[in-house]
Scaffold this motif. Structure first.
Motif, PDB file in Angstrom:
ATOM      1  N   UNK A 236       0.864  -1.178   0.000  1.00 15.36           N
ATOM      2  CA  UNK A 236       0.000   0.000   0.000  1.00 15.36           C
ATOM      3  C   UNK A 236       0.899   1.226   0.000  1.00 15.36           C
ATOM      4  N   UNK A 237       0.617   2.161  -0.914  1.00 14.50           N
ATOM      5  CA  UNK A 237       1.534   3.287  -1.034  1.00 14.50           C
ATOM      6  C   UNK A 237       0.875   4.540  -1.542  1.00 14.50           C
ATOM      7  N   UNK A 238       1.729   5.485  -1.927  1.00 14.42           N
ATOM      8  CA  UNK A 238       1.293   6.797  -2.372  1.00 14.42           C
ATOM      9  C   UNK A 238       2.207   7.289  -3.473  1.00 14.42           C
ATOM     10  N   UNK A 239       1.676   8.183  -4.310  1.00 13.04           N
ATOM     11  CA  UNK A 239       2.495   8.812  -5.332  1.00 13.04           C
ATOM     12  C   UNK A 239       3.140  10.090  -4.865  1.00 13.04           C
ATOM     13  N   UNK A 240       2.912  10.460  -3.612  1.00 14.60           N
ATOM     14  CA  UNK A 240       3.468  11.695  -3.069  1.00 14.60           C
ATOM     15  C   UNK A 240       4.689  11.409  -2.207  1.00 14.60           C
ATOM     16  N   UNK A 241       5.589  12.374  -2.122  1.00 14.56           N
ATOM     17  CA  UNK A 241       6.739  12.238  -1.236  1.00 14.56           C
ATOM     18  C   UNK A 241       6.293  12.375   0.220  1.00 14.56           C
ATOM     19  N   UNK A 242       6.995  11.721   1.152  1.00 15.37           N
ATOM     20  CA  UNK A 242       6.619  11.828   2.566  1.00 15.37           C
ATOM     21  C   UNK A 242       6.663  13.257   3.088  1.00 15.37           C
ATOM     22  N   UNK A 243       7.508  14.095   2.493  1.00 13.75           N
ATOM     23  CA  UNK A 243       7.584  15.509   2.834  1.00 13.75           C
ATOM     24  C   UNK A 243       8.072  16.261   1.611  1.00 13.75           C
ATOM     25  N   UNK A 244       7.654  17.499   1.467  1.00 17.71           N
ATOM     26  CA  UNK A 244       8.154  18.361   0.396  1.00 17.71           C
ATOM     27  C   UNK A 244       9.176  19.367   0.910  1.00 17.71           C
ATOM     28  N   UNK A 245       9.646  19.152   2.121  1.00 15.72           N
ATOM     29  CA  UNK A 245      10.504  20.113   2.801  1.00 15.72           C
ATOM     30  C   UNK A 245      11.965  20.006   2.383  1.00 15.72           C
ATOM     31  N   UNK A 246      12.687  21.092   2.570  1.00 13.09           N
ATOM     32  CA  UNK A 246      14.137  21.116   2.371  1.00 13.09           C
ATOM     33  C   UNK A 246      14.903  20.760   3.644  1.00 13.09           C
ATOM     34  N   UNK A 247      14.199  20.566   4.769  1.00 12.84           N
ATOM     35  CA  UNK A 247      14.877  20.532   6.056  1.00 12.84           C
ATOM     36  C   UNK A 247      14.726  19.176   6.756  1.00 12.84           C
ATOM     37  N   UNK A 248      15.794  18.791   7.459  1.00  7.51           N
ATOM     38  CA  UNK A 248      15.826  17.501   8.139  1.00  7.51           C
ATOM     39  C   UNK A 248      14.701  17.339   9.143  1.00  7.51           C
ATOM     40  N   UNK A 249      14.370  18.390   9.887  1.00  8.02           N
ATOM     41  CA  UNK A 249      13.376  18.254  10.953  1.00  8.02           C
ATOM     42  C   UNK A 249      12.035  17.779  10.408  1.00  8.02           C
ATOM     43  N   UNK A 250      11.659  18.244   9.224  1.00  6.40           N
ATOM     44  CA  UNK A 250      10.392  17.827   8.633  1.00  6.40           C
ATOM     45  C   UNK A 250      10.458  16.378   8.151  1.00  6.40           C
TER      46      UNK A 250
END
Length: 362
Positions: free
Chosen positions: A157-171
């Protein structure tokens, strides 16, 4: 005490190319035997055998490629429409596996929306198996999505989206915490949770250098977003579907970064080495091809599988684990619109033929 794990051999471009070279050398030797003896180069009982590079049972399609025909209302074009007719045509072409991109069809076909149980019957009637889905991975709806996945009989089961769109490690750290928990729940129900990449997933984190006005780093250590997540996500619970096309777009677009001292650095992304270093983290692939075109921002135009410049033979041969890996054909641009309603299924046919012709000599 259990034996100490042996260190993995270091991967390099030299070892990547050696896989193709080995097959070429074997073919050369077989050809020389034919020239010297006049006998067939590969005879029954010889050590050298030709086998499909992507086993027939592992050849699939994500229905996004034929979304126009799944969603179509009944028409007089003669082209299949809706789940029942389109899945029957895909099975006729030869596909064995289906990755879903939604569970809806035009309501005029049944006078209502189709149910997951009805879709499962269509799969079973055509000898098809669901191998995954692109849905929303959200803690609030995850149990319901797993219910659908299990009704359809899929293992992933999955998604076509990235887990985060962030540039930063914390996200990405926060995303890993969520995905590890959801992946643990999925495993308890016999499912693997996976994420699919676009090119931005393999761009560089901002994790070094001077801070901006909001206290965020402005430069990079050279670590890529998804590779950082790869290390934070628990390998027991979180898996990946590499989109081959978007990975080569990442290679084209995301090759330089500014280090903590303000110096430009170059680091070329290699999709093959990324998978070969941990092949069991990648159960699924989008077998998506492209032609090089530096006049467009992505550096490639999408084309049917086997019709482009991406070296699919080298890719699938080098990553190995043929029995474990499942290749789903995808082409975002396959639908032909009203002017050519049969285009997406025609491309599905061509792509399957090209996928089936990839071979390996063992």
């Amino acid at each position: 005490m259990p034996a100490e794990p042996q260190p993995r051999p270091r991967l390099s471009r030299r070892t990547v190319l050696a896989a193709t070279a080995t097959a070429t050398a074997a073919l050369g030797a077989a050809g020389a035997s034919f020239l010297q003896t006049g006998a067939p180069a590969i005879a029954h009982g010889d050590r050298l055998r030709v086998e499909p590079l992507i086993p027939e049972r592992n050849r699939g399609i994500i229905l996004y490629s034929v979304r126009d025909r799944i969603a179509a209302a009944p028409d007089d074009s003669g082209v299949p429409y809706g789940f029942e007719r389109v899945l029957a045509r895909l099975a006729e072409i030869g596909y064995k596996e289906i990755e879903f991109a939604g569970y809806n069809q035009h309501t005029s076909i049944l006078g209502r929306q189709i149910t997951p149980a009805e879709i499962r019957k269509i799969l079973d009637d055509n000898g098809l198996k669901a191998n995954g889905t692109h849905t929303q991975i959200n803690p609030d709806t995850f149990e319901a999505q797993m219910d659908i996945a299990q009704t359809l009989g899929m293992a992933n089961i999955g998604t076509g989206n990235d887990p985060s769109n962030s540039n930063y490690k914390s996200d990405w750290d926060a995303a890993a915490d969520v995905w590890n928990e959801l992946g643990r729940k999925a495993r308890k129900r016999g499912l693997r949770l996976y994420t699919h990449n676009h090119d931005a997933a393999y761009s560089f984190l901002l994790d070094a250098g001077p801070l901006d006005a909001n206290g965020k780093p402005t430069r990079s250590s050279g670590v890529r977003r998804l590779e950082y997540f790869f290390g934070k996500a628990d390998p027991r619970y979180v898996f990946f579907e590499m989109d081959v096309f978007w990975s080569y777009v990442a290679r084209y677009k995301h090759h330089t970064f500014t280090d903590r001292n303000g110096n430009p650095r170059t680091d070329l992304f290699d999709p093959i080495l990324t998978v070969a270093a941990a092949p069991k983290r990648f159960p699924l692939f989008h077998a998506k091809d492209g032609n090089k075109n530096t006049a467009v921002p992505n550096g490639y135009d999408m084309v049917p599988f086997g019709e482009g410049d991406i070296q699919m033979q080298q890719f699938f041969q080098t990553i190995g684990e043929r029995d474990f890996h499942h290749a789903n054909w995808e082409q975002d641009t396959a639908p032909g619109g009203a002017a050519n309603p049969g285009q997406s299924l025609a491309f599905a046919d061509l792509s399957y033929d090209n996928m089936s012709e990839l071979t390996i000599y063992t």
